[in-house]
Design an enzyme around this catalytic site. Sequence first.
Site, short mmCIF file in Angstrom:
data_model
loop_
_atom_site.label_atom_id
_atom_site.label_comp_id
_atom_site.label_asym_id
_atom_site.label_seq_id
_atom_site.Cartn_x
_atom_site.Cartn_y
_atom_site.Cartn_z
N ARG A 71 -12.71 -8.76 35.94
CA ARG A 71 -11.62 -9.39 35.20
C ARG A 71 -10.29 -8.76 35.62
NH1 ARG A 71 -11.51 -7.76 30.71
NH2 ARG A 71 -13.36 -6.45 30.67
N TYR A 200 -14.65 -15.07 40.06
CA TYR A 200 -15.49 -14.06 39.42
C TYR A 200 -15.75 -14.41 37.94
CZ TYR A 200 -16.78 -10.16 36.56
OH TYR A 200 -17.42 -9.41 35.62
N GLY A 202 -16.04 -13.43 34.51
CA GLY A 202 -15.21 -13.45 33.30
C GLY A 202 -13.90 -14.19 33.48
N LYS A 209 -15.34 -15.18 27.87
CA LYS A 209 -14.27 -14.40 27.27
C LYS A 209 -13.08 -15.28 26.90
CE LYS A 209 -16.36 -10.54 27.08
NZ LYS A 209 -17.13 -10.00 28.12
N HIS A 229 -16.38 -9.17 20.15
CA HIS A 229 -17.04 -8.70 21.37
C HIS A 229 -18.23 -7.83 20.98
CE1 HIS A 229 -16.41 -6.57 25.55
NE2 HIS A 229 -17.35 -7.48 25.60
N SER A 251 -16.26 -3.23 27.42
CA SER A 251 -17.01 -3.71 28.58
C SER A 251 -17.72 -2.58 29.30
CB SER A 251 -16.05 -4.42 29.53
OG SER A 251 -15.41 -5.47 28.86
N CYS A 253 -20.09 -0.66 28.30
CA CYS A 253 -20.35 0.52 27.47
C CYS A 253 -21.64 0.41 26.68
CB CYS A 253 -19.17 0.78 26.53
SG CYS A 253 -17.69 1.33 27.40
N ASN A 257 -27.65 -3.15 26.85
CA ASN A 257 -28.72 -2.17 26.71
C ASN A 257 -29.17 -2.00 25.27
OD1 ASN A 257 -29.54 -0.36 29.27
ND2 ASN A 257 -27.52 -1.28 29.54
N ASP A 280 -23.27 -9.90 23.91
CA ASP A 280 -21.86 -9.73 24.28
C ASP A 280 -20.88 -10.29 23.25
OD1 ASP A 280 -20.09 -8.73 26.39
OD2 ASP A 280 -19.53 -10.81 26.75
N ASN A 375 -19.56 -3.35 39.37
CA ASN A 375 -19.52 -4.44 38.38
C ASN A 375 -20.34 -5.64 38.85
OD1 ASN A 375 -18.65 -5.57 35.87
ND2 ASN A 375 -17.14 -6.82 36.97
N ARG A 377 -23.38 -8.22 38.85
CA ARG A 377 -23.94 -8.79 37.62
C ARG A 377 -25.15 -9.68 37.90
NH1 ARG A 377 -21.01 -7.76 32.49
NH2 ARG A 377 -19.32 -6.43 33.19
N ARG A 408 -16.91 4.97 25.10
CA ARG A 408 -17.25 6.13 25.94
C ARG A 408 -16.29 7.25 25.63
NH1 ARG A 408 -20.26 5.17 30.87
NH2 ARG A 408 -20.88 3.00 30.79
N ASN A 505 -31.52 5.47 21.38
CA ASN A 505 -30.50 5.05 20.42
C ASN A 505 -31.13 4.43 19.17
OD1 ASN A 505 -28.46 5.92 22.13
ND2 ASN A 505 -28.32 3.95 23.19
P1 GTP Z 1 -20.29 -5.93 29.43
O1 GTP Z 1 -21.29 -6.93 29.93
O2 GTP Z 1 -19.28 -5.58 30.46
O3 GTP Z 1 -19.65 -6.33 28.15
O4 GTP Z 1 -21.09 -4.54 29.26
P2 GTP Z 1 -22.12 -3.99 28.16
O5 GTP Z 1 -21.37 -3.43 27.01
O6 GTP Z 1 -23.15 -5.00 27.87
O7 GTP Z 1 -22.77 -2.73 28.90
P3 GTP Z 1 -24.25 -2.52 29.49
O8 GTP Z 1 -25.30 -2.51 28.45
O9 GTP Z 1 -24.44 -3.47 30.62
O10 GTP Z 1 -24.13 -1.04 30.07
C1 GTP Z 1 -23.14 -0.67 31.00
C2 GTP Z 1 -23.52 0.63 31.66
O11 GTP Z 1 -23.68 1.66 30.68
C3 GTP Z 1 -24.82 0.54 32.43
O12 GTP Z 1 -24.69 1.18 33.66
C4 GTP Z 1 -25.80 1.27 31.55
O13 GTP Z 1 -26.85 1.85 32.29
C5 GTP Z 1 -24.94 2.30 30.82
N1 GTP Z 1 -25.49 2.62 29.48
C6 GTP Z 1 -25.89 1.72 28.54
N2 GTP Z 1 -26.39 2.35 27.45
C7 GTP Z 1 -26.29 3.67 27.68
C8 GTP Z 1 -26.63 4.85 26.92
O14 GTP Z 1 -27.14 4.79 25.80
N3 GTP Z 1 -26.37 6.05 27.51
C9 GTP Z 1 -25.80 6.15 28.76
N4 GTP Z 1 -25.57 7.36 29.25
N5 GTP Z 1 -25.47 5.06 29.50
C10 GTP Z 1 -25.70 3.84 28.98
C1 SPV Z 2 -16.98 -7.86 30.11
O1 SPV Z 2 -16.22 -7.48 31.01
O2 SPV Z 2 -16.86 -7.49 28.91
C2 SPV Z 2 -18.10 -8.78 30.44
C3 SPV Z 2 -18.13 -9.38 31.76
O3 SPV Z 2 -18.92 -9.06 29.60
S1 SPV Z 2 -16.98 -10.65 31.94
O4 SPV Z 2 -17.65 -11.93 31.75
O5 SPV Z 2 -16.46 -10.57 33.29
O6 SPV Z 2 -15.92 -10.52 30.97
MN MN Z 3 -18.46 -8.00 27.59
#
Ligand code: GTP
Ligand code: SPV
Ligand code: MN
Length: 595
Positions: A71, A200, A202, A209, A229, A251, A253, A257, A280, A375, A377, A408, A505
């Site tokens: 983005r 791309y 987003g 978004k 979000h 994003s 963070c 997961n 998301d 980034n 996907r 973070r 977690n």
């Molecule tokens: P967007 O799609 O951008 O909104 O991201 P998201 O918030 O869904 O994040 P996602 O779950 O894809 O995790 C992003 C990164 O953080 C990945 O590389 C994960 O491996 C890492 N991650 C997720 N959960 C944890 C955790 O509990 N601990 C640590 N250390 N890293 C984590």
């Molecule tokens: C984010 O950046 O929070 C995402 C990926 O979930 S995007 O669709 O590019 O916004």
């Molecule tokens: Mn997101």
Amino acid sequence: MSLTKNANVLKWIDEMVALTKPDKVVWIDGSKEQLDQLRKEAISTGEMIELNQEKLPGCLYHRTLPNDVARVEDRTFICTSKKEDAGPINNWCAPDEMKAKLLPMYDGVMKGRTMYVIPYSMGPIGSPLAKVGVEVTDSIYVVLNMSIMTRMGKAAFENLGDVSNDFVRGLHSKADVDPEKRYIVHFPEENTIWSINSAYGGNVLLGKKCFALRIASYQGKNEGWMAEHMLILGLKKPNGEVKYITAAFPSACGKTNLAMLIPPEGYKKKGYEIFTVGDDIAWMKPGKDGRLYAINPENGFFGVAPGTNDKSNHNALASARKNTIFTNVAINNDDNTVWWEKLDKNPPVNATEWKGAKVNGPEYIAAGNNLAHPNSRFTAPAENCPCISPEFNNPEGVPISAIIFGGRRAKTTPLVYQSFSWAHGTFIGSAVSSETTAAATGAVGVLRHDPMAMKPFCGYHMADYWGHWLEMGEKLGDKAPKIFNVNWFKQDDEGNFIWPGYGDNMRVLDWIIERCEGKADAVETPIGYVPTKTSINTEGIEDEVTPKVMDELLAVDKDLWKEEVAGLREFYKQFGDRLPKAISDELNGLEKRLG
Ligand code: GTP
Ligand code: SPV
Ligand code: MN
């Protein structure tokens, strides 16, 4: 042939055709035949690459230009007629001025190209919380992604009916993918989004978004609901009861997961289970019983690939094994499959890195490069997810017991704490800071304020948005979800994460739900209720999370928090007298409690 008799849609499409002058207009009905045809076409032009159809059936690969991988927040605009309605942390431009700038760029931009007209529903079709969008685009990649991420096709128009004007108009052209002319522009007062010169995710999947957060947050304020979000998960307890939690993390963070978490052995044995409703975005509205209900407006996951592996997120990996589009990951040329950092310990020797160069994977990585873009996907259908919630398509949504904020933070923020009240929780959300990630262009690892993880996504004045949160809390009264804050990313002095995270977690979710039920222990600290030293279950991870580590995880360092308060005071200044009094009261209260 057009798929609707809706005069508002037809008129707008006519205008878009007159503006962009495509050679051909194709209405996307959502049928398998049509999508198969488009896949074939995209493969034949090289826009998409077909992956190993035995190992990854229905999966395609796409590479964006190296200048177009995330983005672009500095090129994203909220164009309200009054500048103050966009607020100090959005880029603003007067609607007329922005149109005067962009119209010449769109003029004839689809000459020699096909315009695809994509009707889609955000939310289950027929849900009282769902909304219709129409995106026109010159990109097959967009069509194929939208077919995974939304309920796309004819049925969306049926839901709109013949007379309604309540649909979001999205105009996208990849144009020349020129980063100097890239714009992601929102006209909240006109239900309209214009995106140009990007291809791309987003920036171009306008249901995500752009609509489901920026436009929808504005609609939600006016219509009495919330667009956030946030992931949505269901936590099934051993007695069979399911409690629903939403969580807002910036994003990359950890939303995907957490949403797909597999509980540690001890929890599994007792009968705990996690179900994914969304990873998301959450749209939330008070239900008939006065509780807050949430739907996931999306129909798939646009997930971060790097870091995803069988141990960290088995369910995401399983979701992405068929009918998935991979963007900017690496290719293993031996068997035409995909690879990314931390998928496993064996980067392919015969690899193509994300920009398209053939390289020796291990050597390339040893020289300090990434095989997959950080980034990169996967776009995977929600129905593939082994732990998808049985309530995923429930038009009424699911009742929310707890809302979690997080980010973070290497220091300062403890593993988890609970707010004293909704207003205090709103303050905690407004105070979220997080280190930046690769999800947006710009430096990575820089601490910045990201209130409610919505800094890049709030379609109006951030302080008014906090006011809306406070109002929603008043409406919900004692039925409001409890609000918490978490931090999976606390580090020791060597920069190692001290909390194992991922599946573990679950231990924090357990504490949160027990708090909602008035069971788990906590101590009152200046920042909120923090778990007592023994109230987070560490069974099975005692070696890693020793009592000393737990102390560190739960510490509330007054000096660091005083710095935090000073930073917040500075941050809030820009909102002037639009800052709700309840928020400044909460900040003053925190300062006083810190002594
Ligand atoms: P967007 O799609 O951008 O909104 O991201 P998201 O918030 O869904 O994040 P996602 O779950 O894809 O995790 C992003 C990164 O953080 C990945 O590389 C994960 O491996 C890492 N991650 C997720 N959960 C944890 C955790 O509990 N601990 C640590 N250390 N890293 C984590
Ligand atoms: C984010 O950046 O929070 C995402 C990926 O979930 S995007 O669709 O590019 O916004
Ligand atoms: Mn997101």
